[in-house]
Design a protein around this motif. Sequence first.
Motif, PDB file in Angstrom:
ATOM      1  N   ALA A 117       1.005  -1.123   0.019  1.00 19.88           N
ATOM      2  CA  ALA A 117      -0.028  -0.062  -0.243  1.00 19.88           C
ATOM      3  C   ALA A 117       0.918   1.123   0.011  1.00 19.88           C
ATOM      4  CB  ALA A 117      -0.942   0.114   1.288  1.00 19.88           C
ATOM      5  N   GLN A 118       2.020   1.146   0.427  1.00 23.21           N
ATOM      6  CA  GLN A 118       3.130   2.058   0.364  1.00 23.21           C
ATOM      7  C   GLN A 118       4.475   1.669  -0.449  1.00 23.21           C
ATOM      8  OE1 GLN A 118       3.676   3.175   4.582  1.00 23.21           O
ATOM      9  NE2 GLN A 118       2.662   4.975   4.321  1.00 23.21           N
ATOM     10  N   GLY A 119       4.883   2.836  -1.139  1.00 25.78           N
ATOM     11  CA  GLY A 119       6.037   2.682  -1.508  1.00 25.78           C
ATOM     12  C   GLY A 119       7.131   3.450  -0.866  1.00 25.78           C
ATOM     13  N   LEU A 120       8.500   3.201  -0.869  1.00 27.68           N
ATOM     14  CA  LEU A 120       9.363   4.141  -0.162  1.00 27.68           C
ATOM     15  C   LEU A 120       9.987   5.097  -1.089  1.00 27.68           C
ATOM     16  CD1 LEU A 120      11.568   4.184   2.198  1.00 27.68           C
ATOM     17  CD2 LEU A 120      13.053   2.548   1.090  1.00 27.68           C
ATOM     18  N   VAL A 121      10.114   6.431  -0.408  1.00 28.37           N
ATOM     19  CA  VAL A 121      10.766   7.511  -1.155  1.00 28.37           C
ATOM     20  C   VAL A 121      11.891   8.038  -0.284  1.00 28.37           C
ATOM     21  CG1 VAL A 121      10.573  10.108  -1.958  1.00 28.37           C
ATOM     22  CG2 VAL A 121       8.670   8.276  -2.381  1.00 28.37           C
ATOM     23  N   ASP A 122      13.072   7.844  -0.541  1.00 24.91           N
ATOM     24  CA  ASP A 122      14.254   8.396   0.173  1.00 24.91           C
ATOM     25  C   ASP A 122      14.913   9.414  -0.760  1.00 24.91           C
ATOM     26  OD1 ASP A 122      13.792   6.666   2.103  1.00 24.91           O
ATOM     27  OD2 ASP A 122      15.999   5.487   2.100  1.00 24.91           O
ATOM     28  N   PRO A 123      14.330  10.744  -0.561  1.00 29.22           N
ATOM     29  CA  PRO A 123      14.927  12.034  -1.364  1.00 29.22           C
ATOM     30  C   PRO A 123      16.268  12.771  -0.922  1.00 29.22           C
ATOM     31  CG  PRO A 123      13.156  12.435  -0.129  1.00 29.22           C
ATOM     32  CD  PRO A 123      13.401  11.165   0.507  1.00 29.22           C
ATOM     33  N   GLY A 124      17.249  11.908  -0.963  1.00 27.93           N
ATOM     34  CA  GLY A 124      18.347  12.748  -0.594  1.00 27.93           C
ATOM     35  C   GLY A 124      19.731  11.818  -0.104  1.00 27.93           C
ATOM     36  N   THR A 125      20.778  12.269   0.227  1.00 28.75           N
ATOM     37  CA  THR A 125      22.066  11.873   0.340  1.00 28.75           C
ATOM     38  C   THR A 125      22.726  12.139   1.843  1.00 28.75           C
ATOM     39  OG1 THR A 125      22.319  11.471  -1.941  1.00 28.75           O
ATOM     40  CG2 THR A 125      24.197  11.552  -0.484  1.00 28.75           C
ATOM     41  N   PHE A 126      23.289  11.413   2.298  1.00 24.37           N
ATOM     42  CA  PHE A 126      24.026  11.810   3.640  1.00 24.37           C
ATOM     43  C   PHE A 126      25.204  10.771   3.614  1.00 24.37           C
ATOM     44  CE2 PHE A 126      20.818   9.351   5.183  1.00 24.37           C
ATOM     45  CZ  PHE A 126      21.662   8.124   5.937  1.00 24.37           C
ATOM     46  N   ASN A 127      26.482  11.300   4.403  1.00 29.32           N
ATOM     47  CA  ASN A 127      27.652  10.617   4.750  1.00 29.32           C
ATOM     48  C   ASN A 127      27.308   9.416   5.746  1.00 29.32           C
ATOM     49  OD1 ASN A 127      29.631  12.026   3.170  1.00 29.32           O
ATOM     50  ND2 ASN A 127      29.320  13.659   4.655  1.00 29.32           N
ATOM     51  N   LEU A 128      27.936   8.508   5.435  1.00 31.11           N
ATOM     52  CA  LEU A 128      27.696   7.064   6.216  1.00 31.11           C
ATOM     53  C   LEU A 128      29.237   6.794   7.023  1.00 31.11           C
ATOM     54  CD1 LEU A 128      25.691   4.949   4.357  1.00 31.11           C
ATOM     55  CD2 LEU A 128      25.266   5.644   6.703  1.00 31.11           C
ATOM     56  N   SER A 129      29.304   6.859   8.383  1.00 29.16           N
ATOM     57  CA  SER A 129      30.618   6.507   9.170  1.00 29.16           C
ATOM     58  C   SER A 129      30.311   6.083  10.280  1.00 29.16           C
ATOM     59  CB  SER A 129      31.554   7.686   8.946  1.00 29.16           C
ATOM     60  OG  SER A 129      32.853   7.296   9.640  1.00 29.16           O
ATOM     61  N   LEU A 130      31.259   5.651  11.217  1.00 27.54           N
ATOM     62  CA  LEU A 130      31.111   5.302  12.583  1.00 27.54           C
ATOM     63  C   LEU A 130      32.436   5.929  13.469  1.00 27.54           C
ATOM     64  CD1 LEU A 130      30.212   1.616  12.646  1.00 27.54           C
ATOM     65  CD2 LEU A 130      28.718   3.377  13.065  1.00 27.54           C
ATOM     66  N   LEU A 131      32.068   6.014  14.821  1.00 26.25           N
ATOM     67  CA  LEU A 131      33.011   7.039  15.398  1.00 26.25           C
ATOM     68  C   LEU A 131      34.364   5.913  15.323  1.00 26.25           C
ATOM     69  CD1 LEU A 131      31.152   8.665  18.381  1.00 26.25           C
ATOM     70  CD2 LEU A 131      32.002   9.642  16.104  1.00 26.25           C
ATOM     71  N   ASP A 132      35.463   6.546  15.278  1.00 24.44           N
ATOM     72  CA  ASP A 132      36.805   5.866  15.499  1.00 24.44           C
ATOM     73  C   ASP A 132      37.183   5.723  16.980  1.00 24.44           C
ATOM     74  OD1 ASP A 132      38.137   8.349  15.809  1.00 24.44           O
ATOM     75  OD2 ASP A 132      39.103   7.877  14.060  1.00 24.44           O
ATOM     76  N   GLU A 133      38.333   5.424  17.267  1.00 22.85           N
ATOM     77  CA  GLU A 133      38.810   5.300  18.926  1.00 22.85           C
ATOM     78  C   GLU A 133      39.137   6.618  19.232  1.00 22.85           C
ATOM     79  OE1 GLU A 133      42.447   4.485  15.920  1.00 22.85           O
ATOM     80  OE2 GLU A 133      40.362   3.813  16.331  1.00 22.85           O
ATOM     81  N   ASP A 134      39.569   7.609  18.389  1.00 16.29           N
ATOM     82  CA  ASP A 134      39.596   9.097  18.808  1.00 16.29           C
ATOM     83  C   ASP A 134      38.467   9.817  19.075  1.00 16.29           C
ATOM     84  OD1 ASP A 134      42.482   8.988  18.628  1.00 16.29           O
ATOM     85  OD2 ASP A 134      42.382   9.114  16.656  1.00 16.29           O
ATOM     86  N   GLY A 135      37.177   9.104  18.869  1.00 20.23           N
ATOM     87  CA  GLY A 135      35.836   9.700  18.858  1.00 20.23           C
ATOM     88  C   GLY A 135      35.500  10.460  17.812  1.00 20.23           C
ATOM     89  N   LEU A 136      36.280  10.459  16.648  1.00 16.15           N
ATOM     90  CA  LEU A 136      35.904  11.022  15.337  1.00 16.15           C
ATOM     91  C   LEU A 136      35.496  10.287  14.549  1.00 16.15           C
ATOM     92  CD1 LEU A 136      39.326  12.811  14.932  1.00 16.15           C
ATOM     93  CD2 LEU A 136      37.257  13.863  16.082  1.00 16.15           C
TER      94      LEU A 136
END
Length: 307
Positions: A117-136
């Motif tokens: 009954a619904q389709g997905l709309v993801d209208p944009g972009t962003f960066n993907l990452s995780l924090l490292d040992e320095d908290g960055l």
Amino acid sequence: MSSSSVAGKPLIIEASLNGAASKELNPAVPYSDDEIVADAVACMEAGAALIHNHTDEPIIGGSGELDTERYARPWRRLLELRPDAILTPTMPVGQDGVSVETRYKHVEEMATEGLLAQGLVDPGTFNLSLLDEDGLFAPSEYLYRNDMADSRYYVEACRRLNIGMSVSIFEPSFLKFILAYHRAGKLPRGSMIKLYFAAEELPFGMPPTATSLEAYLGMLGDWDVPWLVSSFGADCTGCGLAEAAIKRGGHVQVGLEPYAGNRTPNNVELVKEVVDIAAKYDRPIATTTEAAAMLDLPTFPVKFTQH
């Protein structure tokens, strides 16, 4: 909308069952067909009107294509048990060499079969990452990528398939895209705006606070469109975001996909927590039929249930 004016307004709850959540961290995360069907039915009985889940295929770093049959198999069983179910899938993120048609193929095939009954709309972009040992944030090259051509494709595919739209808002720019459709009077029927907040350990999204919610509501202005909140990497009820949305007239997504916290709840427990908060504000829990009417879904119940 003040808390005094929301009494009696039905509250839509979406259960987001798994996503990237790991069974190693929480054995309650459902991934097998049997688990997905059982969890979805139990969440609906607890008060969820909408169900969202992933398969065990990766949406980042995989082939860029999801197996339609792997998605559809448990959903056919679920719709036999609950023909009123409102189901929404995910899709792989954009990557070089994979067309948007390929990435969205499973959505179109399931809609054609009459499962959605619904389709997905993801209208944009962003960066993907995780924090490292320095908290960055680690120097990852991964993007959650949906360019403007992709974004328009999703909207027009939902229009062509005569299904509603589950619109993911991970950043304010995503909302600007969909607001342009609204201002132009070109938005298809059946839209729900899903405002996704995120913990500080994640590189996307505004923090899951009432202040962040007010910023999004300011952008929505007087557009009377159904919207919900979810908090990735956080506890949507524990951080107060769910309650902030409920008393402002919004709706709530919870589940083991976005959840992070010190507990190991199951999906039903998370749904029931939202039900309890709703009672404080005299908001009844929307049935699937009520939710479909509030969302103005053009196809409900789905065609599969009419076979």
